[in-house]
Design an enzyme around this catalytic site. Structure first.
Site, PDB file in Angstrom:
ATOM      1  N   ASN A  13      45.651  38.066  36.239  1.00 14.95           N
ATOM      2  CA  ASN A  13      44.646  37.736  35.231  1.00 14.95           C
ATOM      3  C   ASN A  13      45.049  36.399  34.628  1.00 14.95           C
ATOM      4  OD1 ASN A  13      42.962  37.546  33.032  1.00 14.95           O
ATOM      5  ND2 ASN A  13      43.844  39.280  31.914  1.00 14.95           N
ATOM      6  N   LYS A  15      43.440  34.528  32.647  1.00 13.02           N
ATOM      7  CA  LYS A  15      42.912  34.294  31.289  1.00 13.02           C
ATOM      8  C   LYS A  15      42.315  32.884  31.188  1.00 13.02           C
ATOM      9  CE  LYS A  15      46.037  37.781  29.598  1.00 13.02           C
ATOM     10  NZ  LYS A  15      46.856  38.313  28.506  1.00 13.02           N
ATOM     11  N   HIS A  99      39.035  44.211  28.762  1.00  9.58           N
ATOM     12  CA  HIS A  99      40.404  43.796  28.443  1.00  9.58           C
ATOM     13  C   HIS A  99      40.583  43.853  26.928  1.00  9.58           C
ATOM     14  CE1 HIS A  99      43.916  41.252  27.881  1.00  9.58           C
ATOM     15  NE2 HIS A  99      44.216  41.499  29.137  1.00  9.58           N
ATOM     16  N   GLU A 101      41.807  41.872  24.917  1.00  5.31           N
ATOM     17  CA  GLU A 101      41.429  40.624  24.235  1.00  5.31           C
ATOM     18  C   GLU A 101      39.918  40.544  24.049  1.00  5.31           C
ATOM     19  OE1 GLU A 101      43.581  38.038  26.891  1.00  5.31           O
ATOM     20  OE2 GLU A 101      45.450  38.888  26.109  1.00  5.31           O
ATOM     21  N   GLU A 171      46.952  49.114  29.702  1.00  6.26           N
ATOM     22  CA  GLU A 171      47.640  47.977  29.103  1.00  6.26           C
ATOM     23  C   GLU A 171      47.882  48.239  27.621  1.00  6.26           C
ATOM     24  OE1 GLU A 171      46.884  44.196  31.658  1.00  6.26           O
ATOM     25  OE2 GLU A 171      45.384  44.289  30.079  1.00  6.26           O
ATOM     26  N   GLY A 177      51.730  40.074  26.745  1.00  9.24           N
ATOM     27  CA  GLY A 177      52.165  38.738  26.364  1.00  9.24           C
ATOM     28  C   GLY A 177      53.342  38.721  25.403  1.00  9.24           C
ATOM     29  N   SER A 217      53.317  42.476  30.182  1.00  9.68           N
ATOM     30  CA  SER A 217      54.653  41.917  30.422  1.00  9.68           C
ATOM     31  C   SER A 217      55.281  42.390  31.731  1.00  9.68           C
ATOM     32  CB  SER A 217      55.587  42.197  29.233  1.00  9.68           C
ATOM     33  OG  SER A 217      55.093  41.558  28.071  1.00  9.68           O
TER      34      SER A 217
HETATM   35  P1  PGA Z   1      50.862  39.778  30.359  1.00  6.73           P
HETATM   36  O1  PGA Z   1      49.272  40.068  30.255  1.00  6.73           O
HETATM   37  O2  PGA Z   1      51.294  40.096  31.751  1.00  6.73           O
HETATM   38  O3  PGA Z   1      50.974  38.314  30.032  1.00  6.73           O
HETATM   39  O4  PGA Z   1      51.518  40.646  29.351  1.00  6.73           O
HETATM   40  C1  PGA Z   1      48.690  41.177  30.899  1.00  6.73           C
HETATM   41  C2  PGA Z   1      47.185  41.203  30.648  1.00  6.73           C
HETATM   42  O5  PGA Z   1      46.757  40.861  29.531  1.00  6.73           O
HETATM   43  O6  PGA Z   1      46.389  41.558  31.550  1.00  6.73           O
END
Ligand code: PGA
Length: 258
Positions: A13, A15, A99, A101, A171, A177, A217
């Site tokens: 992903n 982003k 997601h 976000e 998630e 992140g 992560s």
């Molecule tokens: P990350 O993000 O691997 O940077 O923690 C995962 C995601 O938001 O899909």
């Protein structure tokens, strides 16, 4: 192996990262190393603006193309939005939906997630529906209640005949992140609960076919121990998908499981 022959999925992903030029060079590197592999489903989800260029480089490779979002309506006065048909037009096969976000920063509700999941399936796009609890919810022992709500509303009215097209991504928001992934045992507990919910809705046989990815992560250093868990069928990778080397190492951890 004991995972009912579910093929691992390693999805990147990206982003809101990567201009077209950056995207092209990243995906060119991925194709060189992963492009012929079939044991694991690898997938990249660039921003809309890079889908077309990335798609051209992925042609004739085994890496699939995904989008990060879509609108539930087929067309209309929805300024700034993109439909399932527009994604199909670019040879997109997968789409991330709901997601955290999107939910927290753009106000996406479980009901909207459900509309998008249904619209994706109707257009033969494979939805990667994201679920997960906040730190506050986990500390209040609400994790499974939150997941149950996100799953039941998000998957409402999905036909059993389409169930195996679904991909779920667990998630935990506190792991995204932050560099602080869930422990394999913590993740497995929720993945098993998700599979039980899928079994309740679609039956055991379908539930055993649906891939449940972990996200938050994921790195080359923790991928293997996560993939060893019974109900973890791959990863949705954010930060570590922006560099070819780390994404490739995570994919290789999945190959090593086969
Ligand atoms: P990350 O993000 O691997 O940077 O923690 C995962 C995601 O938001 O899909």
């Amino acid at each position: 192996m004991s995972k009912n022959n579910r093929r691992y999925i390693i999805a990147g992903n990206w982003k809101m990262h990567m201009t077209r030029a950056d995207a092209q060079s990243l995906v060119t590197e991925l194709v060189e190393t992963l492009g012929r592999e079939t044991a694991v489903r690898t997938l990249v989800c660039p921003p809309f603006t890079a889908l077309s260029d990335v798609g051209k480089i992925l042609e004739n490779s085994n890496i699939a193309l995904g989008a990060q979002n879509m609108h539930a309506e087929p067309s209309g006065a929805f300024t700034g939005e993109v439909s399932a048909a527009m994604l199909r037009d670019l040879f997109v096969t997968h789409v991330i939906i709901g997601h955290s976000e999107r939910r927290s920063l753009f106000g996406e509700t479980d009901r909207q997630v459900n509309n998008k999941v249904q619209a994706a399936l109707k257009s033969s796009l494979k939805p990667i529906m994201c679920v997960g609890e906040s730190l506050q919810e986990r500390e209040a022992d609400q994790t499974l209640a939150v997941i149950e709500r996100q799953m039941s509303v998000g998957l409402a009215k999905v036909a059993k005949s389409k169930a195996e097209q679904l991909i779920i991504a667990y998630e935990p928001i506190w792991a995204i992140g932050t560099g602080r992934a869930a422990t394999p045992a913590m993740a497995q507990e929720v993945h098993a609960a998700i599979r039980a919910l899928l079994a309740k809705q679609f039956g055991d046989e379908k539930a055993a076919q649906i891939r449940i990815l972990y996200g938050g992560s994921v790195k080359p250093t923790n991928a293997k121990e996560l993939f060893e868990q019974e109900d973890i069928d791959g990863a949705l990778v954010g930060g570590a998908s922006l560099q070819a080397a780390s994404f490739i190492k995570i994919a290789q951890a999945a190959y090593a499981m086969m």
